[in-house]
Design an enzyme around this catalytic site. Structure first.
Site, PDB file in Angstrom:
ATOM      1  N   HIS A 177       5.156   5.374   3.091  1.00 27.64           N
ATOM      2  CA  HIS A 177       4.518   4.139   3.553  1.00 27.64           C
ATOM      3  C   HIS A 177       4.223   4.225   5.057  1.00 27.64           C
ATOM      4  O   HIS A 177       3.141   3.842   5.514  1.00 27.64           O
ATOM      5  CB  HIS A 177       5.437   2.957   3.234  1.00 27.64           C
ATOM      6  CG  HIS A 177       4.879   1.620   3.552  1.00 27.64           C
ATOM      7  ND1 HIS A 177       3.727   1.128   2.982  1.00 27.64           N
ATOM      8  CD2 HIS A 177       5.324   0.644   4.397  1.00 27.64           C
ATOM      9  CE1 HIS A 177       3.489  -0.081   3.451  1.00 27.64           C
ATOM     10  NE2 HIS A 177       4.439  -0.399   4.316  1.00 27.64           N
ATOM     11  N   ASP A 236       1.295   6.478   5.673  1.00 28.25           N
ATOM     12  CA  ASP A 236       0.066   5.770   5.316  1.00 28.25           C
ATOM     13  C   ASP A 236      -0.352   4.818   6.430  1.00 28.25           C
ATOM     14  O   ASP A 236      -1.523   4.779   6.829  1.00 28.25           O
ATOM     15  CB  ASP A 236       0.282   5.017   4.006  1.00 28.25           C
ATOM     16  CG  ASP A 236      -0.963   4.296   3.540  1.00 28.25           C
ATOM     17  OD1 ASP A 236      -2.056   4.905   3.556  1.00 28.25           O
ATOM     18  OD2 ASP A 236      -0.851   3.117   3.140  1.00 28.25           O
TER      19      ASP A 236
END
Length: 104
Positions: free
Chosen positions: A78, A81
């Site tokens: 995450h 990203d």
């Protein structure tokens, strides 16, 4: 590097990348209002946040390059990203701010 350490680095990257994203969007609004000095300052602040996120990322990569097993973490994915989308946003902001400058 254990899972908790990897997860902590992931949270660190998310936080820095999120702060950078917010500053970049604020910079775009400043440029839209012809506040170009403010926009440039916000971009610089965003760059500092991105540099801090990159340091955390580099720490992880260095550990892996040394042969250390790195635990899997969704939080780290995450964070990666967030960092990559923020880097893309930064590139776009440069161009959009320049367009606002030309239009004023």
């Amino acid at each position: 590097m254990n899972r908790d350490e990897v997860q902590l680095l992931g949270f660190e990257i998310v936080a820095y990348a999120g702060d950078a994203r917010s500053k970049l969007l604020e910079a775009l609004n400043a440029a839209k209002d012809s506040e170009f000095d403010k926009a440039e300052q916000l971009v610089e602040e965003a760059n500092e946040c991105i540099a801090n996120a990159h340091k955390a990322q580099t720490n992880l990569l260095a550990q892996e390059a040394k042969g250390e097993d790195i635990a899997y973490s969704i939080t780290m994915i995450h964070g990666q990203d967030h960092l990559m989308t923020t880097l893309l946003l930064k590139d776009l902001m440069k161009h959009l701010i320049e367009l606002y400058k030309k239009g004023s």
